[in-house]
Design an enzyme around this catalytic site. Structure first.
Site, PDB file in Angstrom:
ATOM      1  N   HIS A 165       0.808  -1.213   0.000  1.00  0.00           N
ATOM      2  CA  HIS A 165       0.000   0.000   0.000  1.00  0.00           C
ATOM      3  C   HIS A 165       0.845   1.269   0.000  1.00  0.00           C
ATOM      4  O   HIS A 165       0.427   2.313   0.494  1.00  0.00           O
ATOM      5  CB  HIS A 165      -0.982   0.001   1.167  1.00  0.00           C
ATOM      6  CG  HIS A 165      -2.197   0.831   0.909  1.00  0.00           C
ATOM      7  ND1 HIS A 165      -2.878   0.815  -0.274  1.00  0.00           N
ATOM      8  CD2 HIS A 165      -2.857   1.723   1.679  1.00  0.00           C
ATOM      9  CE1 HIS A 165      -3.895   1.635  -0.227  1.00  0.00           C
ATOM     10  NE2 HIS A 165      -3.898   2.215   0.954  1.00  0.00           N
ATOM     11  N   HIS A 275      -1.076   2.808   7.076  1.00  0.00           N
ATOM     12  CA  HIS A 275      -1.119   3.272   5.703  1.00  0.00           C
ATOM     13  C   HIS A 275       0.266   3.630   5.169  1.00  0.00           C
ATOM     14  O   HIS A 275       1.111   4.136   5.914  1.00  0.00           O
ATOM     15  CB  HIS A 275      -2.024   4.497   5.587  1.00  0.00           C
ATOM     16  CG  HIS A 275      -3.314   4.192   4.904  1.00  0.00           C
ATOM     17  ND1 HIS A 275      -4.497   4.003   5.583  1.00  0.00           N
ATOM     18  CD2 HIS A 275      -3.612   4.011   3.602  1.00  0.00           C
ATOM     19  CE1 HIS A 275      -5.465   3.732   4.730  1.00  0.00           C
ATOM     20  NE2 HIS A 275      -4.944   3.732   3.522  1.00  0.00           N
ATOM     21  N   SER A 325      -3.387   5.430  10.043  1.00  0.00           N
ATOM     22  CA  SER A 325      -2.513   6.472   9.499  1.00  0.00           C
ATOM     23  C   SER A 325      -1.158   6.399  10.173  1.00  0.00           C
ATOM     24  O   SER A 325      -1.065   6.135  11.375  1.00  0.00           O
ATOM     25  CB  SER A 325      -3.121   7.853   9.718  1.00  0.00           C
ATOM     26  OG  SER A 325      -2.206   8.875   9.327  1.00  0.00           O
ATOM     27  N   GLU A 521      -9.504  -2.492   1.370  1.00  0.00           N
ATOM     28  CA  GLU A 521      -8.923  -2.021   2.619  1.00  0.00           C
ATOM     29  C   GLU A 521      -9.975  -2.115   3.722  1.00  0.00           C
ATOM     30  O   GLU A 521     -10.850  -1.253   3.836  1.00  0.00           O
ATOM     31  CB  GLU A 521      -8.453  -0.578   2.475  1.00  0.00           C
ATOM     32  CG  GLU A 521      -7.391  -0.382   1.413  1.00  0.00           C
ATOM     33  CD  GLU A 521      -7.030   1.083   1.271  1.00  0.00           C
ATOM     34  OE1 GLU A 521      -6.744   1.727   2.299  1.00  0.00           O
ATOM     35  OE2 GLU A 521      -7.051   1.599   0.142  1.00  0.00           O
ATOM     36  N   TYR A 563     -12.486   0.170  -0.361  1.00  0.00           N
ATOM     37  CA  TYR A 563     -12.601   0.006   1.089  1.00  0.00           C
ATOM     38  C   TYR A 563     -13.679  -1.000   1.493  1.00  0.00           C
ATOM     39  O   TYR A 563     -14.608  -1.287   0.729  1.00  0.00           O
ATOM     40  CB  TYR A 563     -12.891   1.355   1.755  1.00  0.00           C
ATOM     41  CG  TYR A 563     -11.642   2.181   1.928  1.00  0.00           C
ATOM     42  CD1 TYR A 563     -11.052   2.341   3.181  1.00  0.00           C
ATOM     43  CD2 TYR A 563     -11.026   2.767   0.827  1.00  0.00           C
ATOM     44  CE1 TYR A 563      -9.892   3.074   3.334  1.00  0.00           C
ATOM     45  CE2 TYR A 563      -9.855   3.501   0.967  1.00  0.00           C
ATOM     46  CZ  TYR A 563      -9.296   3.651   2.230  1.00  0.00           C
ATOM     47  OH  TYR A 563      -8.139   4.371   2.378  1.00  0.00           O
TER      48      TYR A 563
END
Length: 759
Positions: A165, A275, A325, A521, A563
């Site tokens: 990713h 991520h 994140s 995701e 997603y």
């Protein structure tokens, strides 16, 4: 992707591209065939620096099954595509075009097989790419089928193609139109580098197969991820949330591969959700982002040690990454206020664009790269501590053999029984208005906002544009409620499909370990529910022969489907919910399919689930407006590789040494398994020894076109000299390839700086 928010980054250039593609579809212009169109040079560079491999073995002669013995192999190969003049994949910004390289990209292959029944085995690929992809997987399987009869064992059923990713790799390699728009279409060179490298990594893993042990372990890493959509996460039931300490999963799971012959470790495969958005949207250097950093750091730390093979391979796979994140300091307003962004919709004074997540090295020089390295280092340190601990405390994977399954399933209209007993259906793929808002890792344009479940009339331009592309039917609107539809992508077929409606369903099992191979995701809670459902079903059916099932989720894999949010998060319609393609029941559809297919993983099973409808492959039909390299020229009175700006005579540790050369376009030779840049050290015997190359984060390769008409360019190579570097005499070297006018011949050349001291 963390955000393939194509609408989020759509500026005037992208709007023009949208219209261009739509006009092409209306006027019926022929699709472009890349077999004839591309001007790119040879896709595969010289195969240097091969990783060592072991000889194949005969299971019947060399291994006896003690319940913990498997057939295992690992392999690694270069997949670095064009590092310049290609739009980067992840942030969907047409202006983010590659200008050089900070760290090479790799495919890492892990093969696990039954020690007795050689037909039962699987391949788990970890690519330093934004995701897996339909066309890439097709190309890999096609290439494997051409290697000969011994590779016929690898096919649809048992090859999983996952991406780390990373948002800092070259794009233009995906199958469907939507991600191609900002990259100006499809690029054969970018695509083939991934496919050929993945095949080579599998070949190396296959050639290294031997009897070995697998062991499992886990460690918590508390400082490498946060939840970037806590408002949506809080929509999940309180009693469910109370079962978990954190709003993101902090656990890294490791699968260690150890040879039964010499006891040395061959590699590790890890799963941890964060991520690949440490490198910011303004970055134009190719990297594997934080997981690429972690993998190379662990390989460099372990390879050739007393208990590890020289060819040790470390795979850092994604997990339930959707709402995670790496910008662990939180999201703040970059509008001068210094305040945190609005909790509900991540805006600043009602505006979306100023809200940005901050990495751990915020405000430091080159903060994106610094934060990227730090988040990668934190994963590496967690993995290294776990690796060392597992030497004593790892739990063997054992019994119940090796199984895999794969099926295609059309999620445009899949009806099934909901956990509450009702019958529900999925929908043709569509993206909501909050998709265009992007995330705090990279906010979108046009002032879209997250958490938009109401009437999408705040942006009249996009109301017109989305309607021009495809006006969703009343049935589609009702099916996707509470998502206001911005792009009805699953029902647009001109000039070809924009996104997949046919998805991959895949599960892998070795002993008590079950791997969910997710095409999308999954958010934190979505992944937890999915893993829990598989765990409960496996336990109830005694699938793992008395061992407590260990469930991991890897992806995004095989075919990128954006997603997978929970129904409650979907109702909030932040970015993750708006990007859940198949409606509010997407997660439960995946859970239904995988739990239904779970019996095929039983050790006694000899059948497979129905294959389902095959997805379309657009490799030779995809549009492209990407031009190839015409030719290169050196400036008057100069030659390729000449030094334009030389190094200083001396540098202290912690400083930067930089040199500029007369360059040529790096697309002429991708230098796969090789390097564009190197640092060499004098060894005292009149020889120069390479001590840094494209794998090293501290060595940066930049290319710049200086004159488009004259086709001249320059290369700058910078070495960020480490604080602990060994003192001595060094030089910087450049390896390039130029394309001659008229004939198009590719000619190799080198450039070298003056020697300098590090004192």
């Amino acid at each position: 992707m963390a955000r393939f928010h194509i609408a989020a980054a759509l500026g005037a250039a992208t709007l023009a591209l949208l219209v261009t593609f739509q006009l092409i579809s209306h006027f019926g212009l022929p699709a472009l065939d890349f077999m004839h169109l591309t001007n790119d040079a040879s896709i595969i560079g010289s195969a240097h620096n091969q990783y060592p491999i072991n000889s194949p073995y005969d299971v019947g002669e060399k291994a006896a099954d003690d319940g913990t013995l498997y057939s295992i192999g690992v392999g690694k190969a270069d997949i670095t595509g064009p590092v310049v003049e290609i739009n980067m994949m992840g942030y969907a910004d047409p202006a983010q075009v590659g200008s050089g390289l900070r760290q090479r990209l790799y495919s890492r292959a892990f093969i696990v097989g039954d020690i007795v029944n050689s037909e039962d085995r699987f391949v788990y690929l970890v690519l330093d790419t934004q995701s897996g992809d339909t066309a890439v997987r097709y190309g890999i399987l096609q290439g494997l089928s051409e290697l000969g009869p011994e590779y016929a064992i690898y096919g649809q059923k048992n090859v999983a193609v996952t991406g780390t990713h990373s948002h800092s790799g070259p794009g233009a390699w995906l199958n469907y139109l939507l991600p191609q728009i900002t990259s100006k279409g499809f690029n054969k060179q970018s695509y083939q580098a991934i496919v050929d490298g993945a095949i080579l990594s599998i070949k190396r893993a296959h050639e290294s197969l031997g009897p070995g042990h697998l062991s499992l372990g886990s460690v918590d890493i508390h400082d490498a991820n946060i939840n970037r959509s806590p408002f949506a996460y809080l929509a999940n039931p309180e009693e469910e949330r109370k079962r978990y300490e954190h709003s993101v999963d902090k656990t890294m799971t490791m699968l260690k591969f150890q040879s039964a012959g010499n006891g040395k470790n061959l590699g590790v495969l890890t799963w941890f959700p964060v991520h690949g958005t440490s490198m910011l949207g303004n970055n134009t250097l190719i990297t594997g982002d934080n997981k690429g950093v972690a993998a190379i750091l662990l390989e460099q730390a372990v390879q050739g040690s007393e208990n590890a093979e020289e060819g040790f391979v470390a795979g850092f796979s994604q997990a339930n990454v959707g709402d995670t994140s790496p910008n662990v300091l939180g999201a703040y307003c970059e509008d001068g206020s210094g305040e945190m962004c609005n909790f509900e919709d991540s805006t600043c004074g009602g505006k979306n664009e100023p809200c940005h997540g901050r990495g751990p090295r915020f405000r430091e020089k080159d903060e994106g790269a610094s934060s990227c390295f730090e988040i990668g280092k934190r994963q590496f340190e967690g993995a290294k501590s776990l690796y060392d601990d597992m030497a004593e405390n790892g739990k063997h994977v054992q019994g119940a053999g090796v199984k895999s399954l794969h099926a295609f399933h059309d999620l445009s209209n899949f009806s099934f029984e909901h956990p509450n007993g009702s019958t529900v259906s999925t929908c043709p793929a569509a993206l909501g208005y909050s998709f265009a808002a992007g995330t705090t890792d990279g906010p979108g344009a046009f002032d879209f906002k997250q958490n938009n479940t109401g009437s999408p009339n705040a942006n009249p331009v996009w109301s017109v544009v989305s309607g021009f592309l495809r006006e969703p039917s009343e049935e589609q609107i009702a099916c996707h409620h509470s998502k206001p539809i911005l792009l009805d992508v699953g029902e647009i077929e001109n000039p070809y499909l924009w996104t997949p409606n046919i998805v991959d369903v895949q599960l892998l099992r070795v002993g008590q370990l079950i791997i969910i191979v997710s095409p999308g995701e999954a958010t934190t809670m979505a992944g937890r529910r999915w893993k829990e459902a598989i765990h409960s079903s496996a336990l109830a059916s005694s699938l793992t022969a008395g061992e407590d099932p260990v469930i991991v989720l890897g992806g995004p894999a095989n075919s990128y489907t954006h997603y997978i949010a929970t129904e409650e998060e979907y109702g909030i319609q932040r970015y993750e919910g708006a990007s859940t393609l198949y409606g509010p029941h997407t997660l439960n559809a995946h859970i239904n399919l995988t739990t239904s297919y779970l019996p095929y993983l039983d050790s006694s099973s000899t059948t497979s689930p129905p294959r389902g409808p095959a997805p379309p492959i657009y490799i030779n039909e995809s549009l492209s407006f990407i031009t190839g390299v015409a030719f290169d020229r050196a400036p008057f009175f100069k030659s390729f590789g000449d030094v334009l700006s030389d190094v200083e005579p001396f540098y202290p540790p912690g400083s930067m040494a930089s040199v500029k050369f007369v360059g040529a376009n790096p697309r002429n030779d991708l230098r796969l398994e090789d390097t564009y840049a190197a640092v060499e050290k004098a060894d005292g015997n009149g020889r120069w020894v390479q001590v840094r190359n494209d794998d090293d984060w501290s060595l940066i390769f930049r290319w710049r076109r200086t004159n488009s008409v004259l086709a001249t360019s320059e290369v700058e190579i910078t070495w960020e000299i480490e604080d602990d570097v060994e003192r001595g005499r060094y030089r910087i070297k450049y390896f390039g390839a130029s394309k001659t006018p008229i004939s198009g011949t590719i000619e190799q050349f080198e450039g070298v700086s003056s020697a300098f001291g590090v004192t």
